[in-house]
Write an enzyme that holds these catalytic residues in place. Structure first.
Site, PDB file in Angstrom:
ATOM      1  N   GLY A   1       0.851  -0.850  -0.269  1.00 25.19           N
ATOM      2  CA  GLY A   1       0.255  -0.136   0.002  1.00 25.19           C
ATOM      3  C   GLY A   1       1.227   1.328  -0.153  1.00 25.19           C
ATOM      4  O   GLY A   1       1.822   1.258  -0.227  1.00 25.19           O
ATOM      5  N   ASN A   2       0.028   1.920   0.751  1.00 28.65           N
ATOM      6  CA  ASN A   2       0.731   3.839   0.216  1.00 28.65           C
ATOM      7  C   ASN A   2       0.147   4.564   1.468  1.00 28.65           C
ATOM      8  O   ASN A   2      -0.642   3.954   1.855  1.00 28.65           O
ATOM      9  CB  ASN A   2       1.176   4.379  -1.026  1.00 28.65           C
ATOM     10  CG  ASN A   2      -0.115   4.721  -1.720  1.00 28.65           C
ATOM     11  OD1 ASN A   2      -1.196   5.803  -1.380  1.00 28.65           O
ATOM     12  ND2 ASN A   2      -0.804   4.597  -2.567  1.00 28.65           N
ATOM     13  N   ARG A   3       1.043   5.733   0.923  1.00 32.36           N
ATOM     14  CA  ARG A   3       0.228   6.533   2.677  1.00 32.36           C
ATOM     15  C   ARG A   3      -1.253   7.641   2.058  1.00 32.36           C
ATOM     16  O   ARG A   3      -1.284   8.223   3.113  1.00 32.36           O
ATOM     17  CB  ARG A   3       1.435   7.231   3.007  1.00 32.36           C
ATOM     18  CG  ARG A   3       2.882   6.591   3.488  1.00 32.36           C
ATOM     19  CD  ARG A   3       3.416   7.573   4.451  1.00 32.36           C
ATOM     20  NE  ARG A   3       5.362   6.645   4.469  1.00 32.36           N
ATOM     21  CZ  ARG A   3       5.087   6.559   6.103  1.00 32.36           C
ATOM     22  NH1 ARG A   3       3.801   6.398   6.981  1.00 32.36           N
ATOM     23  NH2 ARG A   3       6.293   5.980   5.707  1.00 32.36           N
ATOM     24  N   SER A   4      -1.056   6.877   1.038  1.00 35.28           N
ATOM     25  CA  SER A   4      -2.806   8.451   0.820  1.00 35.28           C
ATOM     26  C   SER A   4      -3.171   8.251   2.072  1.00 35.28           C
ATOM     27  O   SER A   4      -4.234   6.977   1.985  1.00 35.28           O
ATOM     28  CB  SER A   4      -2.607   8.241  -0.505  1.00 35.28           C
ATOM     29  OG  SER A   4      -3.957   9.125  -1.120  1.00 35.28           O
TER      30      SER A   4
ATOM     31  N   ALA B   1      -4.160   7.476  -5.294  1.00 39.63           N
ATOM     32  CA  ALA B   1      -2.488   6.880  -5.230  1.00 39.63           C
ATOM     33  C   ALA B   1      -2.826   5.884  -5.872  1.00 39.63           C
ATOM     34  O   ALA B   1      -2.778   4.712  -4.381  1.00 39.63           O
ATOM     35  CB  ALA B   1      -1.621   7.470  -4.271  1.00 39.63           C
TER      36      ALA B   1
END
Ligand code: CTP
Ligand code: CA
Length: 236
Positions: A33-36, A97
């Site tokens: 995943g990512n931090r969005s 994102a």
């Protein structure tokens, strides 16, 4: 006192907004995943609906549903792609994102720490494959048609060779969307925060604008102003 009536300057427009970071599964319990946070996408949806647009929010996160907005939950880039490319709308705003890569395999069972008893200290290697570029596919699907209006977001860091703005101009040209909303990111800026500064870059040669530092609601309003202005030009 009654709230000030909001000008319905987006009435009659249908807008699809994507929000949050995609989650690409490795196994039933893990994902890349990512931090969005999804906050900017939700702010866009809330402001657009308040200004009279018919809003669909395709989201990977569970924030409070903005009033009057149709929220559709997705997890992966592939699921998001289906929603975005399947939509018949006037405007698509890609605030999500989207992971550029996903694990090549989604294991059916949880990956165990010791996966090869002959080599108990080994660690697995995860092979990645590219995800579809949803915005690029939307640009391609539109072809020479005027609609839908396509808006991209770009989180950029400056580096030795180029500033954030230079990266953003190059990305706008590469992507082929109508408007690019670029913001600078780093460990302490933007992700999960309530304020940021963005650049609005238009493909039609219209003026570049800087918005902020402002909260995500004000940035949403400025992005939607720019979309409305693009549509006014396109219709004239
Ligand atoms: N985007 C998309 N599909 C992808 C990757 C990105 O639709 N697979 C969209 C994002 O939602 C955003 C825009 O494209 O609106 C720009 O995303 P960004 O990650 O900044 O651009 P990339 O082309 O992926 O370039 P890079 O990550 O290498 O900077
Ligand atoms: Ca990317």
């Amino acid at each position: 006192a009654a709230a000030e009536p909001v000008e319905q300057d987006l009435a009659g427009l249908s807008i699809l907004i994507s929000a949050g970071g995609t989650r690409e599964p490795l196994d039933p319990v893990r994902y890349l995943g990512n931090r969005s946070s999804g906050k900017q996408g939700y702010a866009l949806a809330q402001v657009a609906a308040a200004r009279g647009a018919k809003v669909t929010l395709v989201s990977t996160v569970d924030l409070d549903t903005p009033e009057g907005v149709d929220v559709q939950r997705v997890e992966t880039a592939d699921q998001l792609r289906e929603k975005v490319l399947g939509a018949a709308v006037d405007v698509i705003i890609m605030a999500a994102a989207v992971a550029d890569f996903r694990p090549a395999r989604r294991e059916a069972a949880k990956i165990k720490k010791t996966f090869d008893p002959a080599h108990p200290d080994d660690a697995p290697t995860i092979t990645l494959v590219r995800n579809p570029d949803i915005l690029a596919q939307a640009v391609q699907a539109r072809g020479t048609a005027d609609w839908p209006v396509l808006v991209g977001f770009a989180a950029e860091t400056g580096d030795a060779g180029h500033t954030v703005l230079e990266h953003a101009r190059a990305k706008l040209a590469r992507k082929g969307c109508d408007l690019l909303v670029a913001n600078e990111v780093g460990e302490d800026i933007t992700f999960g925060k309530d304020t940021s500064t963005v650049y609005l870059l238009r493909a039609d040669g219209g003026p570049e604008a800087t918005v902020g530092p402002a909260d995500k609601r004000q940035i949403a309003a400025a992005v939607l102003d720019a979309v409305r202005d693009l549509i006014t030009v396109r219709r004239s």
